[in-house]
Enzyme design. Structure first.
Site, PDB file in Angstrom:
ATOM      1  N   GLN A  51       0.815  -1.218   0.000  1.00 21.79           N
ATOM      2  CA  GLN A  51       0.000   0.000   0.000  1.00 21.79           C
ATOM      3  C   GLN A  51       0.849   1.268   0.000  1.00 21.79           C
ATOM      4  OE1 GLN A  51      -2.713  -1.700   3.254  1.00 21.79           O
ATOM      5  NE2 GLN A  51      -4.072  -0.309   2.164  1.00 21.79           N
ATOM      6  N   CYS A  94     -10.904   0.455   3.447  1.00 27.11           N
ATOM      7  CA  CYS A  94      -9.492   0.209   3.174  1.00 27.11           C
ATOM      8  C   CYS A  94      -8.830   1.551   2.868  1.00 27.11           C
ATOM      9  CB  CYS A  94      -9.371  -0.726   1.970  1.00 27.11           C
ATOM     10  SG  CYS A  94      -7.678  -1.034   1.460  1.00 27.11           S
ATOM     11  N   LEU A  95      -7.624   1.744   3.397  1.00 28.21           N
ATOM     12  CA  LEU A  95      -6.927   3.017   3.153  1.00 28.21           C
ATOM     13  C   LEU A  95      -6.633   3.202   1.660  1.00 28.21           C
ATOM     14  CD1 LEU A  95      -4.451   3.024   6.182  1.00 28.21           C
ATOM     15  CD2 LEU A  95      -6.533   4.376   5.928  1.00 28.21           C
ATOM     16  N   HIS A 136      -7.941  -9.521   5.636  1.00 31.77           N
ATOM     17  CA  HIS A 136      -7.987  -8.380   4.714  1.00 31.77           C
ATOM     18  C   HIS A 136      -6.554  -8.001   4.299  1.00 31.77           C
ATOM     19  CE1 HIS A 136      -9.520  -4.162   3.614  1.00 31.77           C
ATOM     20  NE2 HIS A 136      -8.207  -4.038   3.586  1.00 31.77           N
ATOM     21  N   GLU A 137      -5.648  -7.942   5.277  1.00 28.61           N
ATOM     22  CA  GLU A 137      -4.268  -7.529   4.985  1.00 28.61           C
ATOM     23  C   GLU A 137      -3.523  -8.589   4.172  1.00 28.61           C
ATOM     24  OE1 GLU A 137      -3.485  -4.550   5.373  1.00 28.61           O
ATOM     25  OE2 GLU A 137      -5.199  -4.040   6.619  1.00 28.61           O
ATOM     26  N   HIS A 140      -4.104  -8.295   0.610  1.00 28.63           N
ATOM     27  CA  HIS A 140      -3.282  -7.275  -0.063  1.00 28.63           C
ATOM     28  C   HIS A 140      -1.996  -7.886  -0.616  1.00 28.63           C
ATOM     29  CE1 HIS A 140      -5.261  -3.435   0.449  1.00 28.63           C
ATOM     30  NE2 HIS A 140      -5.457  -3.629   1.736  1.00 28.63           N
TER      31      HIS A 140
END
Ligand code: ZN
Length: 174
Positions: A51, A94-95, A136-137, A140
Site C-alpha cells: 500500500q 481500506c486506506l 484483509h491484509e 493485499h
C-alpha cells in the site's frame, strides 16, 4: 520514521503479488516503522507494505483504537494455517479504497504463522476483528482488495467513483 503516501485504487501496484522476506533486518524494521507511522497518521487499523509501494510480505496492524495505549502488531511472511468454516460479517473499508465501505463475510477465526518485528517465528489464533483484519491484509499481499468480493456491478461503481476522485484537481482556498 516517515509517513509515506498510501496508494489508492485503481493502481496496478496494488494488484501485484508481494514477495517473501528472507531475513528481518534493519531495512525491514525501518520499513515496518514507516508503515506503522503511516497507518496511524491515516487513522487505519492495518496496512500492507504494497500500500506504500513495497511488494514485500509485511503487514502492520493495531486494532486497539486507543491513542494512549497503542498496541502495534507486525507480521512478516504471514501464512494462514487454517480458517474456521463459520463466517462473520464486518463493514470493511481500506486506506487504498478511500471513503468506500461494504459488508464482507470472512471466516470468523483463523490461525496464522509469521515472523515478528525481531524475525522470531510466531503462531497466532485470531478471532473477531483481529481475524478479519489479518485476512484483509493478507489479501493485499496477493493483490486482492475487499471490493473484489462484491458483485461486478458494485465493484465497477466504486472503481468509477475512485477514478473520478483522482481526476479532480486539488481544491485550494486563497
Ligand atoms: Zn486494505
Amino acid at each position: 520514521m516517515t509517513v509515506k503516501t498510501i496508494l489508492t485504487e485503481p493502481n496496478k501496484l496494488l494488484r501485484q503479488i508481494s514477495q517473501p522476506i528472507d531475513n528481518v533486518g534493519e531495512n525491514e524494521q525501518k520499513l515496518m516503522d514507516d508503515m506503522i507511522e503511516t497507518m496511524y497518521a491515516a487513522n487505519g487499523i492495518g496496512l500492507a507494505a504494497i500500500q506504500i509501494g513495497f511488494p514485500k510480505r509485511i503487514i502492520v496492524m493495531d486494532i486497539s483504537k486507543d491513542q494512549t495505549n497503542k498496541n502495534p502488531l507486525y507480521f512478516v511472511n504471514p501464512i494462514i494455517l487454517n480458517k474456521a468454516a463459520e463466517q462473520s460479517t464486518y463493514e470493511e473499508g481500506c486506506l487504498s479504497v478511500p471513503n468506500q465501505f461494504a459488508e464482507i463475510d470472512r471466516p470468523n477465526k483463523c490461525e496464522i504463522e509469521y515472523l515478528d518485528y525481531n524475525g522470531e517465528k510466531k503462531l497466532l489464533k485470531a478471532e473477531g476483528l483481529l481475524a478479519t483484519c489479518i485476512q484483509h491484509e493478507i489479501d493485499h499481499l496477493e493483490g486482492i482488495l475487499f471490493i473484489d468480493y462484491l458483485s461486478k456491478l458494485k465493484k465497477s461503481i466504486i472503481i468509477k467513483k475512485l477514478s473520478k476522485q483522482k481526476k479532480k484537481p486539488d481544491r485550494i482556498v486563497v
